[in-house]
Write an enzyme that holds these catalytic residues in place. Structure first.
Site, PDB file in Angstrom:
ATOM      1  N   GLY A  77       0.892  -1.339  -0.067  1.00  0.00           N
ATOM      2  CA  GLY A  77      -0.035  -0.003   0.122  1.00  0.00           C
ATOM      3  C   GLY A  77       1.033   1.306  -0.175  1.00  0.00           C
ATOM      4  O   GLY A  77       0.453   2.131  -0.625  1.00  0.00           O
ATOM      5  N   SER A 126      -3.434  -3.411  -0.690  1.00  0.00           N
ATOM      6  CA  SER A 126      -2.274  -4.130  -0.271  1.00  0.00           C
ATOM      7  C   SER A 126      -2.674  -5.616  -0.001  1.00  0.00           C
ATOM      8  O   SER A 126      -4.056  -5.817   0.704  1.00  0.00           O
ATOM      9  CB  SER A 126      -2.072  -3.544   1.156  1.00  0.00           C
ATOM     10  OG  SER A 126      -0.878  -4.138   1.637  1.00  0.00           O
ATOM     11  N   GLY A 127      -2.007  -6.418  -0.477  1.00  0.00           N
ATOM     12  CA  GLY A 127      -2.202  -7.898  -0.142  1.00  0.00           C
ATOM     13  C   GLY A 127      -2.501  -8.260   1.344  1.00  0.00           C
ATOM     14  O   GLY A 127      -3.241  -9.235   1.692  1.00  0.00           O
ATOM     15  N   HIS A 128      -1.687  -7.976   2.352  1.00  0.00           N
ATOM     16  CA  HIS A 128      -1.546  -8.442   3.699  1.00  0.00           C
ATOM     17  C   HIS A 128      -2.886  -8.102   4.486  1.00  0.00           C
ATOM     18  O   HIS A 128      -3.114  -8.468   5.696  1.00  0.00           O
ATOM     19  CB  HIS A 128      -0.365  -8.241   4.148  1.00  0.00           C
ATOM     20  CG  HIS A 128      -0.264  -6.757   4.826  1.00  0.00           C
ATOM     21  ND1 HIS A 128      -0.388  -6.575   6.124  1.00  0.00           N
ATOM     22  CD2 HIS A 128       0.267  -5.566   4.233  1.00  0.00           C
ATOM     23  CE1 HIS A 128      -0.190  -5.290   6.360  1.00  0.00           C
ATOM     24  NE2 HIS A 128       0.256  -4.552   5.191  1.00  0.00           N
ATOM     25  N   CYS A 169       0.551   1.804  12.566  1.00  0.00           N
ATOM     26  CA  CYS A 169       1.744   2.545  12.257  1.00  0.00           C
ATOM     27  C   CYS A 169       1.912   3.488  13.373  1.00  0.00           C
ATOM     28  O   CYS A 169       2.932   4.278  13.390  1.00  0.00           O
ATOM     29  CB  CYS A 169       1.545   3.259  11.261  1.00  0.00           C
ATOM     30  SG  CYS A 169       1.276   2.256   9.594  1.00  0.00           S
TER      31      CYS A 169
END
Length: 394
Positions: free
Chosen positions: A72, A207-209, A333
């Site tokens: 991302g 984003s894949g995760h 984050c």
């Protein structure tokens, strides 16, 4: 006791079916997609299949509108820097568009990049505020748009509260001013029905995760006709928009995760929403001075951000972890910070609640038994923390 994982907005478990799809790419189909021999051709075919699977999930018109990235953050960076680079003409002359519009609750991948652009390039960034439910100020947004606007970047769903933004309407307003529209859809892809082709969206990050694929792979949708300045220079991969040998196992996993999400979305969404509602109902029945943050009428099904008065969220997270329950104190984050997040601050949450915000984010793996256990544990932890705060000897 089996751990309970309710931090799926930070990352998800790789789905077993996704793992099964990607494992052959490490040994059986290991060629470089750019190679001319059969090993390369097999890898190229696998990448093409994944590209189509991503296209289908987000409702893009063409598979070649999908650019694979590392995740991302890179997708956001490529979208913003690439769009701004494309506004420069020969000799560095600009089109007169050098302003960017974002919301005050964007992910740090967008906010920090835009802050850097202001310092290093003099880019004017308009940061649009939100109300107490995390909804964008539509009047301020309209006022910020002009013939100087190069790009608008507004997230589809907020990572902390789950609040959904009206991106179709916002995109239409941006297009009326001739600006490009980008959306960080990392928390929305796989959780909401999509159709980027008809929503006038030019650029979209995923984003894949966040949807059952591994970390380290993502994609950027680039609508046909949108000029994008490459930010990684080298080979001609991804139609020259992102150089570098493709991460074939990751890309195949992302495609498989997108195909699975498309299949499961209709059944997953109502079930997960019911579990989220059950969690909220159970907690509010047992805990006073607690409230949901965000827009309860427009949010992704898996997310609830609850503010508990008179406790510190970091203490809640730590004590729940000891009981085998994983949650988050807002954005992943911002983990480790004792200050309320920028999202909480932008929403104007009262100080009594602002330091006690806990995010619960569910997945298709979440069960009713796990929700019941979570209600018990959270209730006990909040009661203990409040009792300690009232006891001078504690």
């Amino acid at each position: 006791m089996t751990p309970v994982y309710l931090d799926n907005n930070a990352t998800t478990r790789v789905d077993p079916r996704v793992l099964e799809a990607m494992l052959p790419m490490f040994s059986g189909v290991f060629g470089n997609p750019s190679s001319a021999h059969s090993f390369g051709a097999s890898a190229k075919t696998a990448v093409a299949t994944a590209r189509e699977q991503v296209r289908a999930l987000i409702g893009a018109a063409h598979a070649d509108e999908i650019v694979f990235t590392s995740g991302g953050t890179e997708s956001d960076t490529l979208a913003i820097l690439g769009a701004l680079a494309a506004t420069a003409g020969a000799g560095g002359a600009t089109t007169g568009r050098s302003e960017v519009v974002i919301s005050a609750v964007e992910h740090p991948a967008v906010r920090k990049l835009c802050a850097s652009l202001t310092k290093t390039r003099g880019i004017v960034v308009h940061e649009i505020g939100v109300d107490g439910r995390g909804r964008i100020d539509r009047d301020a947004y309209a006022a910020a748009l002009s013939e100087r606007t190069a790009l608008v970047s507004i997230m589809w769903a907020n990572n902390e509260t789950g609040t959904i933004f009206p991106v179709a309407d916002l995109a239409a307003q941006a297009k009326d001013k001739g600006a490009l529209f980008h959306t960080d859809a990392v928390q929305a892809v796989g959780r909401l029905p999509f159709g980027v082709a008809e929503r006038m969206i030019d650029l979209l990050s995923l984003s894949g995760h966040k949807l059952g694929a591994p970390k380290g792979v993502g994609a950027l949708y680039v609508r046909r006709g949108v000029r994008l300045g490459a930010q990684t220079i080298g080979g001609a991969q991804e139609r020259g928009r992102r150089a570098g040998t493709e991460n074939v196992p990751g890309i195949v996993a992302l495609g498989a995760a997108c195909a699975l999400a498309a299949e499961r979305l209709p059944s997953d969404t109502p079930r997960i929403a019911a579990l989220r509602d059950s969690l909220e109902t159970g907690l509010f029945a047992r805990i006073a001075e607690a409230k949901v943050l965000g827009d309860p009428d427009s949010r992704v099904a898996n997310t609830t951000s609850i503010a508990f008065a008179d406790v510190e969220s970091e203490a809640v997270v730590r004590l729940l972890d000891r009981r085998g329950i994983a949650v988050s104190s807002g954005s992943a984050c911002a983990a480790g910070s004792v200050e309320p997040s920028h999202v909480v601050r932008a929403m104007g949450v009262l100080e009594q609640f602002a330091r006690g915000v806990v995010r619960f984010s569910l997945s298709r793996d979440t069960t009713a038994d796990e929700i019941a256990r979570t209600i018990d544990c959270v209730s006990d932890v909040i009661a203990d923390l409040r009792a300690d705060a009232l006891d001078p000897a504690a």
